[in-house]
Design a protein around this motif. Structure first.
Motif, PDB file in Angstrom:
ATOM      1  N   ILE A  15       0.862  -1.176   0.000  1.00 49.20           N
ATOM      2  CA  ILE A  15       0.000   0.000   0.000  1.00 49.20           C
ATOM      3  C   ILE A  15       0.895   1.221   0.000  1.00 49.20           C
ATOM      4  N   ALA A  16       0.525   2.230  -0.780  1.00 49.02           N
ATOM      5  CA  ALA A  16       1.239   3.510  -0.788  1.00 49.02           C
ATOM      6  C   ALA A  16       0.200   4.612  -0.675  1.00 49.02           C
ATOM      7  N   ALA A  17       0.416   5.527   0.248  1.00 45.88           N
ATOM      8  CA  ALA A  17      -0.562   6.585   0.485  1.00 45.88           C
ATOM      9  C   ALA A  17       0.044   7.945   0.190  1.00 45.88           C
ATOM     10  N   GLY A  18      -0.654   8.729  -0.616  1.00 50.38           N
ATOM     11  CA  GLY A  18      -0.294  10.106  -0.871  1.00 50.38           C
ATOM     12  C   GLY A  18      -1.090  11.004   0.060  1.00 50.38           C
ATOM     13  N   ASP A  19      -1.212  12.270  -0.299  1.00 49.98           N
ATOM     14  CA  ASP A  19      -1.917  13.219   0.554  1.00 49.98           C
ATOM     15  C   ASP A  19      -3.400  12.882   0.648  1.00 49.98           C
ATOM     16  N   ASP A  20      -4.074  12.758  -0.476  1.00 51.93           N
ATOM     17  CA  ASP A  20      -5.509  12.467  -0.506  1.00 51.93           C
ATOM     18  C   ASP A  20      -5.830  11.302  -1.421  1.00 51.93           C
ATOM     19  N   PHE A  21      -4.908  10.363  -1.565  1.00 57.90           N
ATOM     20  CA  PHE A  21      -5.146   9.213  -2.432  1.00 57.90           C
ATOM     21  C   PHE A  21      -4.351   8.017  -1.933  1.00 57.90           C
ATOM     22  N   THR A  22      -4.758   6.836  -2.410  1.00 61.10           N
ATOM     23  CA  THR A  22      -4.112   5.594  -1.999  1.00 61.10           C
ATOM     24  C   THR A  22      -3.918   4.699  -3.215  1.00 61.10           C
ATOM     25  N   SER A  33      -6.289   2.242  -7.439  1.00 61.81           N
ATOM     26  CA  SER A  33      -6.177   3.563  -6.834  1.00 61.81           C
ATOM     27  C   SER A  33      -7.547   4.083  -6.442  1.00 61.81           C
ATOM     28  N   PHE A  34      -7.548   4.980  -5.457  1.00 64.26           N
ATOM     29  CA  PHE A  34      -8.776   5.654  -5.051  1.00 64.26           C
ATOM     30  C   PHE A  34      -8.426   6.902  -4.268  1.00 64.26           C
ATOM     31  N   GLY A  35      -9.359   7.856  -4.230  1.00 56.51           N
ATOM     32  CA  GLY A  35      -9.162   9.130  -3.538  1.00 56.51           C
ATOM     33  C   GLY A  35      -9.411  10.300  -4.463  1.00 56.51           C
ATOM     34  N   THR A  36      -8.879  11.471  -4.071  1.00 58.75           N
ATOM     35  CA  THR A  36      -9.020  12.645  -4.932  1.00 58.75           C
ATOM     36  C   THR A  36      -8.028  12.541  -6.071  1.00 58.75           C
ATOM     37  N   ASN A  37      -8.234  13.345  -7.067  1.00 57.69           N
ATOM     38  CA  ASN A  37      -7.411  13.220  -8.268  1.00 57.69           C
ATOM     39  C   ASN A  37      -7.048  14.586  -8.829  1.00 57.69           C
ATOM     40  N   ARG A  44      -5.941   7.474 -13.458  1.00 55.10           N
ATOM     41  CA  ARG A  44      -7.201   7.332 -14.181  1.00 55.10           C
ATOM     42  C   ARG A  44      -8.041   8.561 -13.874  1.00 55.10           C
ATOM     43  N   SER A  45      -9.155   8.740 -14.495  1.00 48.26           N
ATOM     44  CA  SER A  45      -9.891   9.995 -14.386  1.00 48.26           C
ATOM     45  C   SER A  45     -10.849  10.046 -13.203  1.00 48.26           C
ATOM     46  N   GLY A  46     -11.065  11.270 -12.717  1.00 42.82           N
ATOM     47  CA  GLY A  46     -12.076  11.538 -11.717  1.00 42.82           C
ATOM     48  C   GLY A  46     -11.715  11.198 -10.287  1.00 42.82           C
ATOM     49  N   LYS A  47     -12.474  11.800  -9.357  1.00 44.44           N
ATOM     50  CA  LYS A  47     -12.390  11.435  -7.938  1.00 44.44           C
ATOM     51  C   LYS A  47     -13.077  10.096  -7.770  1.00 44.44           C
ATOM     52  N   VAL A  48     -12.423   9.187  -7.087  1.00 46.89           N
ATOM     53  CA  VAL A  48     -12.956   7.839  -6.978  1.00 46.89           C
ATOM     54  C   VAL A  48     -12.920   7.407  -5.521  1.00 46.89           C
ATOM     55  N   GLU A  49     -14.064   7.032  -4.989  1.00 48.18           N
ATOM     56  CA  GLU A  49     -14.137   6.649  -3.578  1.00 48.18           C
ATOM     57  C   GLU A  49     -14.021   5.152  -3.354  1.00 48.18           C
ATOM     58  N   THR A  50     -13.938   4.387  -4.428  1.00 52.79           N
ATOM     59  CA  THR A  50     -13.722   2.939  -4.304  1.00 52.79           C
ATOM     60  C   THR A  50     -12.529   2.552  -5.171  1.00 52.79           C
ATOM     61  N   PRO A  51     -11.792   1.531  -4.792  1.00 54.60           N
ATOM     62  CA  PRO A  51     -10.612   1.126  -5.563  1.00 54.60           C
ATOM     63  C   PRO A  51     -10.971   0.756  -6.997  1.00 54.60           C
ATOM     64  N   GLY A  52     -10.138   1.216  -7.917  1.00 58.12           N
ATOM     65  CA  GLY A  52     -10.311   0.874  -9.323  1.00 58.12           C
ATOM     66  C   GLY A  52      -8.967   0.553  -9.945  1.00 58.12           C
ATOM     67  N   LEU A  53      -8.954  -0.356 -10.860  1.00 59.15           N
ATOM     68  CA  LEU A  53      -7.746  -0.807 -11.526  1.00 59.15           C
ATOM     69  C   LEU A  53      -7.157   0.286 -12.412  1.00 59.15           C
ATOM     70  N   ILE A  54      -5.835   0.457 -12.352  1.00 59.39           N
ATOM     71  CA  ILE A  54      -5.132   1.320 -13.303  1.00 59.39           C
ATOM     72  C   ILE A  54      -4.848   0.450 -14.517  1.00 59.39           C
ATOM     73  N   GLU A  55      -5.644   0.630 -15.544  1.00 56.04           N
ATOM     74  CA  GLU A  55      -5.588  -0.203 -16.752  1.00 56.04           C
ATOM     75  C   GLU A  55      -4.221  -0.116 -17.428  1.00 56.04           C
ATOM     76  N   GLY A  56      -3.679  -1.267 -17.821  1.00 60.20           N
ATOM     77  CA  GLY A  56      -2.431  -1.330 -18.562  1.00 60.20           C
ATOM     78  C   GLY A  56      -1.175  -1.370 -17.722  1.00 60.20           C
ATOM     79  N   LEU A  57      -1.286  -1.079 -16.456  1.00 58.08           N
ATOM     80  CA  LEU A  57      -0.129  -1.136 -15.554  1.00 58.08           C
ATOM     81  C   LEU A  57      -0.090  -2.545 -14.977  1.00 58.08           C
ATOM     82  N   GLU A  58       0.860  -3.363 -15.465  1.00 58.09           N
ATOM     83  CA  GLU A  58       0.854  -4.787 -15.136  1.00 58.09           C
ATOM     84  C   GLU A  58       2.214  -5.272 -14.651  1.00 58.09           C
ATOM     85  N   ASN A  59       2.205  -6.422 -14.003  1.00 58.08           N
ATOM     86  CA  ASN A  59       3.426  -7.071 -13.496  1.00 58.08           C
ATOM     87  C   ASN A  59       4.217  -6.162 -12.570  1.00 58.08           C
ATOM     88  N   ILE A  60       3.525  -5.423 -11.727  1.00 55.89           N
ATOM     89  CA  ILE A  60       4.163  -4.464 -10.829  1.00 55.89           C
ATOM     90  C   ILE A  60       4.675  -5.173  -9.581  1.00 55.89           C
TER      91      ILE A  60
END
Length: 154
Positions: A15-22, A33-37, A44-60
């Protein structure tokens, strides 16, 4: 007393946490990712309050976050960044902020390879290669890039 939030994600390994995002990394190498944007730090686009996949970022293998930007290293040692970039701290050769992840490149426009770790800072960041070399990028006015200079590096 507030109860902990359940994100619904399973197999979380980092887990990595920024100021207003995770950011959340799962065992299958995917990043959510989720949080403010406000600075595109969600990848990815928009403020998101639930976790959503960062499309295309793989094998991390590793993630890192600062106040306004984010970093990921894949299992091959490539580094990807996104978010606020006014001082060039994303290492993409510009000072333009980016909405989606972009690969960190050397000055010769070659990808930085074999990265073992990344440390995210608000206006500067650092990557450690598996051979012990360190790459610094971003704001350097206080000498924080470690090159006996006050220049910024993109």
């Amino acid at each position: 007393r507030n109860e902990p939030t359940n994100t619904g994600l399973t197999n979380v390994i980092d887990i990595a946490a920024g100021d207003d995002f995770t950011l959340v990394l799962t065992s299958d190498g995917k990043v959510y990712s989720f949080g403010t944007n406000g600075y595109n730090q969600l990848g990815r686009s928009g403020k998101v309050e639930t976790p959503g996949l960062i499309e295309g970022l793989e094998n991390i293998a590793q993630i890192s976050a600062s106040t306004y930007n984010a970093y990921a290293i894949d299992k091959s040692g490539n580094v990807y960044t996104w978010g606020y970039n006014y001082y060039g701290q994303l290492g993409n050769g510009t000072s333009t902020s980016v909405t989606t992840f972009t690969q960190v490149m050397l000055a010769e426009n070659k990808p930085v390879k074999n990265i073992a770790s990344v440390a995210a800072g608000d206006i500067s960041s650092y990557t450690l290669k598996d051979d012990g070399h360190v790459y610094a990028m971003g704001y350097g006015s206080e000498g924080q890039l470690g090159e006996n200079s006050s220049a910024s590096r993109y």
